[in-house]
Write a protein that holds these residues in place. Structure first.
Motif, PDB file in Angstrom:
ATOM      1  N   LEU A 235      54.901  11.334  26.789  1.00  0.00           N
ATOM      2  CA  LEU A 235      54.595  12.275  26.480  1.00  0.00           C
ATOM      3  C   LEU A 235      53.515  13.060  27.408  1.00  0.00           C
ATOM      4  O   LEU A 235      54.028  13.710  27.243  1.00  0.00           O
ATOM      5  CB  LEU A 235      55.137  12.989  24.835  1.00  0.00           C
ATOM      6  N   PHE A 236      52.967  11.840  27.244  1.00  0.00           N
ATOM      7  CA  PHE A 236      51.180  12.595  27.367  1.00  0.00           C
ATOM      8  C   PHE A 236      50.679  12.305  28.826  1.00  0.00           C
ATOM      9  O   PHE A 236      49.665  11.221  28.936  1.00  0.00           O
ATOM     10  CB  PHE A 236      50.011  11.968  26.433  1.00  0.00           C
ATOM     11  N   LYS A 252      55.960  22.158  31.651  1.00  0.00           N
ATOM     12  CA  LYS A 252      55.272  21.366  30.533  1.00  0.00           C
ATOM     13  C   LYS A 252      55.244  21.718  29.283  1.00  0.00           C
ATOM     14  O   LYS A 252      54.844  23.204  28.487  1.00  0.00           O
ATOM     15  CB  LYS A 252      53.986  21.046  30.289  1.00  0.00           C
ATOM     16  N   TYR A 304      55.542  19.686  20.324  1.00  0.00           N
ATOM     17  CA  TYR A 304      56.923  18.804  20.825  1.00  0.00           C
ATOM     18  C   TYR A 304      58.262  18.932  19.114  1.00  0.00           C
ATOM     19  O   TYR A 304      59.024  19.273  19.890  1.00  0.00           O
ATOM     20  CB  TYR A 304      56.395  17.573  21.149  1.00  0.00           C
ATOM     21  N   GLY A 354      56.280  14.278  29.454  1.00  0.00           N
ATOM     22  CA  GLY A 354      55.632  15.895  29.129  1.00  0.00           C
ATOM     23  C   GLY A 354      56.270  17.568  29.352  1.00  0.00           C
ATOM     24  O   GLY A 354      55.783  18.235  28.891  1.00  0.00           O
TER      25      GLY A 354
END
Length: 522
Positions: A235-236, A252, A304, A354
């Motif tokens: 995710l990052f 993103k 998210y 992301g």
């Protein structure tokens, strides 16, 4: 030679099938089951979702949701682990399915400034000519009116989730309700009342869900409340191991989702009663969000969770509605001679790297789910690892009915795989090409080749190449294009890319000026 022989057999079998369709036995003969050519011509229901990622299906091992009705299709037939699209975007994927030809051949390169040429050959027209009744209900998204269908009821453009308008054989009709339910109602109307029961049929049952802006049905608005959905490990992602394209995209989760995506404002298509329910579900959570003044990773986590829960709520309704159709097939007896196919126009990012959306040749958006239930032919619970593509769908449907595919179709029928055999000359590579740039999400144009282990991507307008070893780096975090240990692999894959370009008659790509681009193209 195998492929040529199969086409000859299909041509001969088509004559027999035409004469015997009404009386051909459907029972199995012997331990191996009936050959496709020995059965009554099957009905085909092709269920196509929009942006449904395989990783959001429990039959593909989802960690975040369950899809019991889609799992029924997989349990009753074959699950393809390695199905990929030719161009990861909605309209082009649909055009490829209809024609069995790559985007540069069928003329629909991207959602922007493309219009499908309905005068070209498509598999529904071939089924019509063979005596099938053909219908499409739901999403079309190809601008021009459908051709080759006895019945067509399509959403206007992308369509709306609430109270959608459909064009029904040329006439606009507004339906009260939720789009996934409405499309299923229309599909069931065709199956129960509208079709000619003396004819076999092809029904393209195509959903809007779970496309952006991921607006759930009213009965699913609070599904997953109080549940913490696991975040993907990437995710990052900081894209340190990738080239320019991964850095400059605009998709993103933590940066590019808008207020409508995040349900901080209500959709415009709700009526008063629907808006009241929508507000009751979202506004208390939105008030808590505004009061919390989140920042940094806490804000990212909130975005998210809001995104993924709404996406999965749309998938839950989709799964329920597929179950309605499967139940009717069972109750009516149609299931015995009806092929059910489930797929999606491409994959989708569910926070991996992301991101949301698709377009890239990276695995999450490149991979398509594909489930096929073919009673009496495909062994229940079967799994296939061979490389297959949406380019193959048209030829597959045609061979299922004993019809010959035109020589200029570019795919390969999946019937041998569905019958439990892997031809010795089955493909070992796939060609990909994404054209839509500059456009929403700003994913650069690229083409590439994928083999069972490796993937080579050419961002040709940037003059950059990326190479991934999918065995050692399944999340595609580090391109090894510049690694000397992979120099021979890169050379071989460039040669294979050139071969595929020639095989599929791909025109030359435009190149920008500068030595970097010219050198990279060699």
């Amino acid at each position: 030679m195998w492929h040529a022989a199969q086409k000859l057999l299909r041509a001969l079998a088509e004559i027999v099938l035409f004469l015997t369709a009404a009386v051909a036995p459907s029972a199995a003969t012997g331990d191996e089951g009936p050959r496709p050519q020995a059965r009554a011509r099957p009905n085909i229901i092709f269920i196509f979702a929009d942006d449904h990622a395989a990783q959001a299906m429990s039959c593909y091992g989802s960690r975040i949701n369950t899809t019991p009705n889609l799992d029924r299709i997989a349990a009753g037939g074959m699950l393809f682990r390695n199905c990929f699209c030719t161009n990861s975007i909605c309209g082009p994927s649909r055009a490829v399915v209809l024609t069995g030809k790559h985007s540069h051949i069928n003329g629909f390169l991207g959602n922007n400034n493309s219009r499908f040429n309905g005068g070209q050959p498509t598999f529904p027209k071939m089924f019509q000519a063979a005596g099938y009744e053909t219908a499409i209900v739901g999403k079309w998204h190809l601008v021009s009116d459908p051709t080759g269908f006895d019945t067509w009821k399509i959403l206007v453009g992308q369509g709306t989730y609430y109270n959608p308008v459909l064009i029904e054989n040329g006439r606009k009709v507004r339906h009260e309700g939720y789009v996934t339910d409405v499309i299923t109602d229309l599909a069931l109307d065709f199956l129960k009342r509208e079709r000619d029961p003396s004819k076999p049929f092809v029904l393209m049952y195509h959903h809007k869900a779970p496309h952006r802006e991921w607006e759930p049905s009213l009965r699913h608005l609070t599904l997953f409340d109080g549940v913490d959905i696991p975040e993907p490990p990437t995710l990052f992602d900081d894209y340190r191991g990738r080239g320019t394209a991964a850095h400059v995209q605009q998709m993103k989760v933590v940066r590019d989702l808008n207020r409508l995506d995040l349900k901080l404002v209500a959709p415009k298509d709700l009526n008063a009663a629907q808006l009241e329910k929508w507000t009751a579900a979202y506004e208390p959570k939105n008030r808590a969000f505004r009061a919390a003044h989140l920042a940094g990773k806490e804000l990212a986590h909130w975005k998210y969770e809001r995104y993924i829960k709404d996406y999965l709520r749309c998938v839950a309704c989709l799964d329920e509605n597929v179950g309605r159709v499967l139940d009717y097939l069972d109750q009516s007896g149609l299931a015995k001679n009806t092929v059910v196919v489930y797929s999606s126009d491409q994959g989708f990012y569910l926070g991996e790297h992301g991101w949301f959306d698709k377009r890239f040749m990276y695995e999450e958006s490149y991979r398509m789910p594909l489930l096929v239930r073919w009673p009496g032919v495909t062994k229940p619970g079967a799994v296939c690892d061979s490389l297959v593509s949406n380019l193959d769908f048209a030829e597959t449907f045609l061979e299922m009915a004993g019809l010959s595919a035109p020589a200029d179709m570019q795919g390969q029928s999946l019937v041998p795989l569905l019958s439990g055999a892997i031809p010795p000359d089955w493909r070992q590579s796939l060609y990909y090409h994404y054209y839509e740039y500059p456009a929403v999400h700003m994913v650069n144009k690229h083409e590439g080749v994928r083999t069972p282990r490796f993937k080579l991507i050419n961002f040709y307008e940037l003059g950059e190449w990326e190479l991934y070893d999918l065995t050692r780096d399944p999340h595609e975090m580090h391109s090894v294009y510049a690694d000397p240990a992979y120099a021979a692999t890169a050379k071989d894959l460039k040669a294979e890319l050139a071969r595929l370009r020639g095989y599929y008659h791909v025109p030359p790509n435009p190149l920008p000026g500068g030595a970097k681009s010219r050198a990279a193209a060699r």
